[in-house]
Scaffold this motif. Structure first.
Motif, PDB file in Angstrom:
ATOM      1  N   HIS A  91      20.743  78.068 -28.315  1.00  0.00           N
ATOM      2  CA  HIS A  91      21.495  79.611 -28.143  1.00  0.00           C
ATOM      3  C   HIS A  91      20.422  80.269 -29.064  1.00  0.00           C
ATOM      4  N   LYS A 118      24.189  80.635 -24.973  1.00  0.00           N
ATOM      5  CA  LYS A 118      24.461  82.081 -25.590  1.00  0.00           C
ATOM      6  C   LYS A 118      23.053  82.901 -25.807  1.00  0.00           C
ATOM      7  N   MET A 120      22.718  86.515 -27.655  1.00  0.00           N
ATOM      8  CA  MET A 120      23.298  87.660 -28.470  1.00  0.00           C
ATOM      9  C   MET A 120      22.225  88.452 -28.753  1.00  0.00           C
ATOM     10  N   HIS A 301      29.700  86.181 -35.963  1.00  0.00           N
ATOM     11  CA  HIS A 301      30.287  86.435 -34.536  1.00  0.00           C
ATOM     12  C   HIS A 301      29.452  85.502 -33.459  1.00  0.00           C
ATOM     13  N   GLU A 304      30.504  82.028 -34.311  1.00  0.00           N
ATOM     14  CA  GLU A 304      31.955  81.877 -33.505  1.00  0.00           C
ATOM     15  C   GLU A 304      31.852  81.683 -31.921  1.00  0.00           C
ATOM     16  N   SER A 305      30.807  82.383 -31.623  1.00  0.00           N
ATOM     17  CA  SER A 305      30.971  82.412 -30.039  1.00  0.00           C
ATOM     18  C   SER A 305      30.077  81.019 -29.297  1.00  0.00           C
ATOM     19  N   ASN A 308      33.288  78.269 -30.225  1.00  0.00           N
ATOM     20  CA  ASN A 308      34.449  78.685 -29.621  1.00  0.00           C
ATOM     21  C   ASN A 308      34.011  78.844 -28.274  1.00  0.00           C
ATOM     22  N   GLU A 309      32.769  78.545 -27.764  1.00  0.00           N
ATOM     23  CA  GLU A 309      32.115  78.456 -26.407  1.00  0.00           C
ATOM     24  C   GLU A 309      32.855  79.932 -25.749  1.00  0.00           C
ATOM     25  N   GLN A 310      32.738  81.096 -26.465  1.00  0.00           N
ATOM     26  CA  GLN A 310      32.983  82.227 -25.912  1.00  0.00           C
ATOM     27  C   GLN A 310      31.610  83.220 -25.680  1.00  0.00           C
ATOM     28  N   GLU A 311      31.885  84.186 -24.904  1.00  0.00           N
ATOM     29  CA  GLU A 311      30.600  84.980 -24.367  1.00  0.00           C
ATOM     30  C   GLU A 311      30.778  86.046 -25.786  1.00  0.00           C
ATOM     31  N   PRO A 312      29.343  85.966 -26.263  1.00  0.00           N
ATOM     32  CA  PRO A 312      29.308  87.107 -27.637  1.00  0.00           C
ATOM     33  C   PRO A 312      29.632  88.474 -27.167  1.00  0.00           C
TER      34      PRO A 312
END
Length: 342
Positions: A91, A118, A120, A301, A304-305, A308-312
């Motif tokens: 990432h 990811k 970011m 952030h 966390e992304s 939590n496997e979320q898009e930043p």
């Protein structure tokens, strides 16, 4: 909980003051590797954080234990190193400006997508409390229709902040690609896109070198910007402000004027058309003058992304749109024309 193993590529000031202390303070990460072509500099941080030392980023990327990297190098290396890291299955948190061209930015976005990782971009202005509150108020219609804005980011220049002082890569076009506009202006194009919730379509600009005689990049720029709905305003980016840093933004709407980071005590002041004024004390913006010890929110952030496997909030596509405005400003300055953004 598993701690993410982080590699820091580039051990200059942004890594020293922002990335490293914030990763170190986080419960979700550990700095496992540091890399810099200046081995002495890398060794200092390796000792501080108990990390492995590298002088070649490719060797760091070959380390299977590293989960994610921060790319904190001179601008011209942002894209090639980020793409290589994504292709190595890491990432990536990349400093701004994310790239030196749209092609490079697209390569980074493609590498993230292809590898399911990811990407970011470290646009920290979105995490500033006054900016978050202002976005909320604008979205709720508190200011009514937005007419115009002015935003500025200026200080005395990177020599007081960069690890190499006056010899810094910031002043060398072959490494920096762009001066104050890339260093500071891109933060503001990103902030305005975030606050207004729309894209810019037209740019006019004067991009000059007036204060740093030995630099071959810009140090003073003023742009005129227009959004798709017709909001117009100015953006100034400068390394020629010799006193206090100016990082203010003012939004002019039909029902209110919002003053962001324009007052030393109240980080957001809302002046309504009926003469009511609301002052918010939300904590000031992070500045280079205080050594940047205030948490920027960027690292938290990013982690966390991943966890939590979320898009930043600021993926490559957002970084690219903010970069595109800066590239258009350079073109506008060179051609003395208003440049349209697709």
């Amino acid at each position: 909980m598993k701690k993410l193993k982080i590699g820091i590529i580039g051990c200059g000031s942004i890594a020293k003051h922002r990335h490293m202390p914030e990763y170190h303070a986080s419960s979700g990460a550990v700095i496992a590797a540091v890399c810099d072509i200046n081995e002495e500099r890398a060794n200092v941080f390796a000792g501080l954080y108990g990390a492995e030392v590298y002088t070649d980023y490719r060797e760091l990327l070959a380390n299977k234990d590293i989960d994610a990297v921060s790319v904190c190098t001179p601008n011209y290396l942002h894209a090639p190193i980020s793409a290589a890291a994504l292709n190595a299955g890491k990432h990536v948190l990349c400093e701004k400006p994310m790239a030196t061209s749209m092609e490079e930015a697209k390569d980074m976005i493609e590498a993230a997508s292809k590898n399911g990782k990811k990407l970011m971009i470290a646009h920290n202005q979105r995490f500033v409390p006054s900016h978050k509150k202002a976005k909320e108020l604008i979205a709720e219609g508190e200011a009514g229709k937005i007419y115009s804005f002015r935003t500025v980011f200026g200080h005395g220049g990177p020599e007081g902040w960069s690890a190499d002082g006056k010899e810094s890569w910031f002043f060398k076009k072959n490494q920096a690609f762009i001066g104050a506009m890339g260093d500071l202006g891109v933060h503001k194009t990103d902030l305005l896109r975030y606050l207004l919730g729309e894209e810019f379509t037209e740019v006019g600009a004067f991009v000059e070198t007036s204060a740093k005689i030995d630099a071959d990049v810009d140090d003073t720029a003023v742009c005129v910007l227009k959004t798709e709905s017709g909001v117009i305003g100015t953006l100034a980016a400068s390394w020629s402000y010799v006193s206090k840093e100016d990082n203010s933004t003012i939004i002019y709407g039909e029902k209110a004027i919002l003053r962001l980071e324009d007052d030393p005590v109240h980080s957001l002041i809302v002046q309504y058309a009926n003469d009511d004024t609301v002052k918010y004390e939300l904590g000031g913006i992070q500045t280079n003058e205080e050594g940047g010890q205030k948490n920027s929110g960027v690292i938290d952030h990013f982690l966390e992304s991943i966890l939590n496997e979320q898009e930043p909030a600021i993926p490559g596509s957002e970084g690219m749109k903010s970069l595109q405005v800066i590239l258009a400003a350079l073109e506008a300055s060179e051609t003395k024309q208003i440049v349209r953004i697709n």
